[in-house]
Write an enzyme that holds these catalytic residues in place. Structure first.
Site, PDB file in Angstrom:
ATOM      1  N   VAL A  70       4.748  -0.574   2.603  1.00  0.00           N
ATOM      2  CA  VAL A  70       4.382  -1.089   3.858  1.00  0.00           C
ATOM      3  C   VAL A  70       3.662  -1.753   2.922  1.00  0.00           C
ATOM      4  CG1 VAL A  70       2.187   0.190   4.878  1.00  0.00           C
ATOM      5  CG2 VAL A  70       4.965   1.295   4.372  1.00  0.00           C
TER       6      VAL A  70
ATOM      7  N   ASP B  86       8.427  15.031   8.454  1.00  0.00           N
ATOM      8  CA  ASP B  86       7.709  14.852   7.126  1.00  0.00           C
ATOM      9  C   ASP B  86       6.261  14.622   7.303  1.00  0.00           C
ATOM     10  OD1 ASP B  86       7.976  14.298   4.301  1.00  0.00           O
ATOM     11  OD2 ASP B  86       8.480  12.560   4.890  1.00  0.00           O
TER      12      ASP B  86
ATOM     13  N   LYS C   6       5.275  -2.600   7.831  1.00  0.00           N
ATOM     14  CA  LYS C   6       6.059  -1.403   7.451  1.00  0.00           C
ATOM     15  C   LYS C   6       7.225  -2.200   7.394  1.00  0.00           C
ATOM     16  CE  LYS C   6       8.665   3.070   7.706  1.00  0.00           C
ATOM     17  NZ  LYS C   6       8.362   4.150   8.547  1.00  0.00           N
TER      18      LYS C   6
ATOM     19  N   ILE D  88       0.875  -0.719   0.318  1.00  0.00           N
ATOM     20  CA  ILE D  88      -0.176  -0.326   0.028  1.00  0.00           C
ATOM     21  C   ILE D  88       0.736   1.286  -0.252  1.00  0.00           C
ATOM     22  CG2 ILE D  88      -2.143  -0.871   0.648  1.00  0.00           C
ATOM     23  CD1 ILE D  88      -0.948  -0.183   4.026  1.00  0.00           C
ATOM     24  N   GLY D  89       2.140   0.909  -0.133  1.00  0.00           N
ATOM     25  CA  GLY D  89       2.976   1.986  -0.213  1.00  0.00           C
ATOM     26  C   GLY D  89       4.400   1.911  -0.297  1.00  0.00           C
ATOM     27  N   GLU D  90       5.355   2.696  -0.819  1.00  0.00           N
ATOM     28  CA  GLU D  90       6.473   2.921  -0.659  1.00  0.00           C
ATOM     29  C   GLU D  90       7.562   4.065  -1.392  1.00  0.00           C
ATOM     30  OE1 GLU D  90       9.489   1.034  -4.306  1.00  0.00           O
ATOM     31  OE2 GLU D  90       7.560  -0.339  -4.360  1.00  0.00           O
TER      32      GLU D  90
END
Lengths: 158, 532
Positions: free
Chosen positions: B36, B141, B54, B28-30
């Site tokens: 992730v 961030d 993660k 679901i994420g990089e």
């Protein structure tokens, strides 16, 4: 546009920045100034359609007219960072980077991870600091029964 | 896709403990430093729950990993700060297990949010920031993709402490640094280069160049920033930073003139072709143990001289349009830069070595700016100084220069651009500015364009380019309940209170010392009647 300034140093080369530019220098004057020379200074463009940035230069105006923004590469002496991510196919993505464990940069992540130095670090006691934190967690998972699991794994890479 | 399936396979292989515990569904994420995954797990409570796994890049230093975990355990789990459920490790592979919060894509919902939802969103973001800042964590961030938002459940979670740093009095043990007022410089081993506008660089060696940096490569650690593939949204992942501390120091240096050999014995000047600048940034962590004789890491009140840098050479270029071999032979100042370009505060962009939790408040202001203007990402810059120039066009060049002085930076800018009135700016960008005049006691817009400036004048677009709401307004003439209808249609955007723009102004305060804190923001009149 280079001139030799007759200062106390011989061979001092001076360059003049081209307009428009932004120059930043620490007031201590102990550090190297950094600057940016742009083909044109950014302008708020209200005609870029939502939700795009008003500083977007690639989006055509809704009216269809082309942006006349120069696409010339900015001459810059400060760090460039990621603009638009480059979409490369997963397989020929060379993952370059810096390894904090080994204190060295690498050209290809996978190759580095398999290197002697990194593998030694990976198996070292350096991770005790992580394990100490893990030891305080409560394990609350129940293992799934190995029913119809497609994931038959016997091989474990280290 | 096949690639993701393979990644999932590889993750099971790298951390076999996951095999019978998690059903990993999808990636679901990089980002640069992690990927992730969404997974389900059976809990002892009997329920099956969704989790976010993660997987940290195996090049992460154990201290960094531990610090991230400590942020999650100490500060996380309440006040909209993501907590941690568990953590698995096998050798250099670490997987952090967190509760999964299904969340919207910021871009997808940006222009459908009601004004009230925006108010709630910001309130909840400040709750999370107040919490982490209380513990002395600078997130570094803060951006929409790191603040998960579930619109239906009205749930929020600030995530990703992979770039976090500690304040001098941080309560997170592993973020503790030997904080000092010192500034760290890094000397490129290459000769200074004067890149001029005519496509020519001049590589020079200052005649008085003092002892070159020791050959130890530690000073010159660089690596290419990886191309980011953000699956969910958001461009530009993380970057590296440098931190003038002993505990961790991460460098984002620029590789000057990559082909010039550090051992080049050149005297006088050399004309070389303008090189294509290579994107370099690296993440470097310096631990107490690792400090060797290299001069990059200065702790305590280190003298710049320690870094073999001809810092005390003065020249006449200061605050002028000139650079010379003298000023260009000095070290580059190294300051933390980690984060995402469009969200970096001016003190980050100008390499201010002392950065505080105020940098997160600036980022929150940028999110607020997106919400109020309907534009995301708001700033679009590929480098720090372009980002700074864009900030100037919104906040004013003189104002930016003035504020920079307060944190020790001389900024010179050829363009004089006025500060924009924030309400006018946001309404124009959102396309809601044609609504009838409100009587709000506001100073008139300062955005008077100096016609002498060689810049394109802001122009309003033809009506057809404005938001749909406007066209809908025209159709309210007929029918009953038109007032109600208008209210629902505009979702409160036709009557944004002055408090919203006052808060935005305080978040985008160019001076970090006076910028509003998270604690203060929660008490701002904009949030009156909201329960803390």
């Amino acid at each position: 546009l280079i001139k030799r300034a007759g200062s106390s140093f011989k061979d001092v080369v001076t360059g003049r920045l081209k307009n428009p530019f932004v120059k930043v220098e620490d007031r201590s004057r102990h550090y190297r100034p950094f600057y940016l020379q742009l083909p044109s200074f950014p302008v708020l463009n209200y005609c870029v359609p939502k939700p795009y940035s008003p500083f977007e230069v690639d989006k055509k105006h809704p009216s269809g007219q082309k942006q006349t923004q120069s696409k010339q590469r900015n001459k810059i002496n400060s760090d460039k960072d990621c603009g638009t991510p480059v979409q490369l196919p997963q397989k020929d993505k060379k993952k370059r980077g810096y390894c904090e464990c080994c204190g060295k940069k690498y050209e290809d992540l996978q190759t580095h991870l398999e290197s002697e130095q990194h593998r030694n670090f990976a198996r070292s006691t350096e991770y005790q600091v992580v394990d100490d934190i893990i030891s305080k967690f409560v394990y609350e998972f129940v293992e799934y029964k190995d029913d119809a699991k497609k994931l038959k794994r016997t091989k474990c890479s280290t | 896709t096949a690639g993701i399936k393979k990644d999932i396979e590889k993750l099971y292989e790298a951390v076999p403990q996951l095999v019978n515990v998690f059903k990993i569904k999808e990636k679901i994420g990089e980002g640069t430093f992690s990927s992730v995954y969404l997974a389900t797990a059976q809990l002892q409570t009997g329920y099956e729950e969704k989790m976010a796994l993660k997987h940290l890049i195996p090049t992460s230093h154990p201290l960094r990993i531990a610090a991230e975990l400590q942020c999650l355990t100490v500060a996380g789990g309440q006040d909209n700060v993501m907590g941690v459920k568990y953590c698995f490790r096998k050798n250099d592979h670490v997987v952090i297990v967190m509760p999964y919060l299904e969340h919207e894509s910021f871009l997808d919902i940006l222009n459908s949010l009601s004004f009230e939802e925006v108010r709630e969103y910001m309130f909840n973001l400040f709750k999370a920031l107040r919490r982490i800042h209380h513990f002395g964590i600078v997130h570094r961030d803060v951006k929409p993709s790191n603040f998960l938002y579930n619109r239906q459940l009205k749930e929020y979670a600030l995530v990703d402490f992979g770039l976090a740093q500690g304040t001098p009095d941080t309560k997170i043990e592993l973020l503790k640094t030997t904080h000092s007022e010192d500034q760290q410089g890094s000397c490129s081993q290459n000769n200074p280069t004067i890149a001029l506008g005519n496509g020519v660089s001049v590589s020079v060696t200052a005649s008085k160049q003092i002892a070159q940096q020791s050959a130890s490569k530690a000073a010159d650690k660089r690596s290419s920033s990886l191309s980011k593939m953000q699956i969910k949204q958001g461009r530009g992942g993380k970057e590296d930073s440098a931190h003038h501390s002993v505990q961790r120091s991460v460098f984002g240096e620029r590789n000057f003139n990559v082909y010039s050999s550090p051992y080049q014995e050149n005297s006088g000047t050399k004309l070389i072709k303008q090189s294509k600048m290579i994107d370099v940034s690296s993440r470097k962590l310096v631990t107490k143990k690792k400090i060797t004789s290299t001069k990059t890491v200065s702790n305590g009140a280190a003298r710049k001289a320690a870094s073999g840098c001809p810092s005390n050479l003065t020249c006449d270029c200061y605050a002028t349009d000139r650079v010379c071999s003298v000023c260009l032979s000095r070290c580059q100042q190294v300051a933390p830069r980690a984060g995402t370009p469009g969200f970096r505060a001016p003190e980050v962009l100008t390499k201010c070595p002392t950065q505080t939790t105020a940098i997160d408040m600036w980022s929150a202001g940028i999110i607020f700016l997106s919400l109020l203007s309907g534009r995301y990402p708001f700033y679009k810059a590929s480098d720090d100084l372009t980002a700074l120039a864009q900030i100037m066009t919104v906040r004013g060049s003189r104002e930016t220069i003035q504020a920079a002085k307060t944190f020790g930076k001389s900024v010179l800018c050829t363009q004089v651009v006025p500060a924009q009135n924030l309400r006018t700016l946001c309404e124009k960008l959102r396309g809601t500015n044609s609504s009838c005049k409100r009587s709000h006691g506001e100073a008139p817009s300062k955005s008077v364009n100096d016609s002498a400036l060689p810049v394109a004048v802001d122009k309003l677009c033809a009506p057809e380019t404005l938001g749909k709401q406007i066209q809908r307004l025209a159709s309210f003439q007929e029918g009953d309940g038109s007032l109600e209808m208008k209210a629902t249609d505009m979702k409160g955007w036709d009557q944004v209170p002055d408090e919203a723009y006052d808060l935005l102004d305080k978040l985008l305060d160019l001076n970090p010392a006076t910028r509003i804190t998270a604690k203060e923001a929660l008490l701002h009149p904009f949030f009156k009647d909201m329960r803390l």
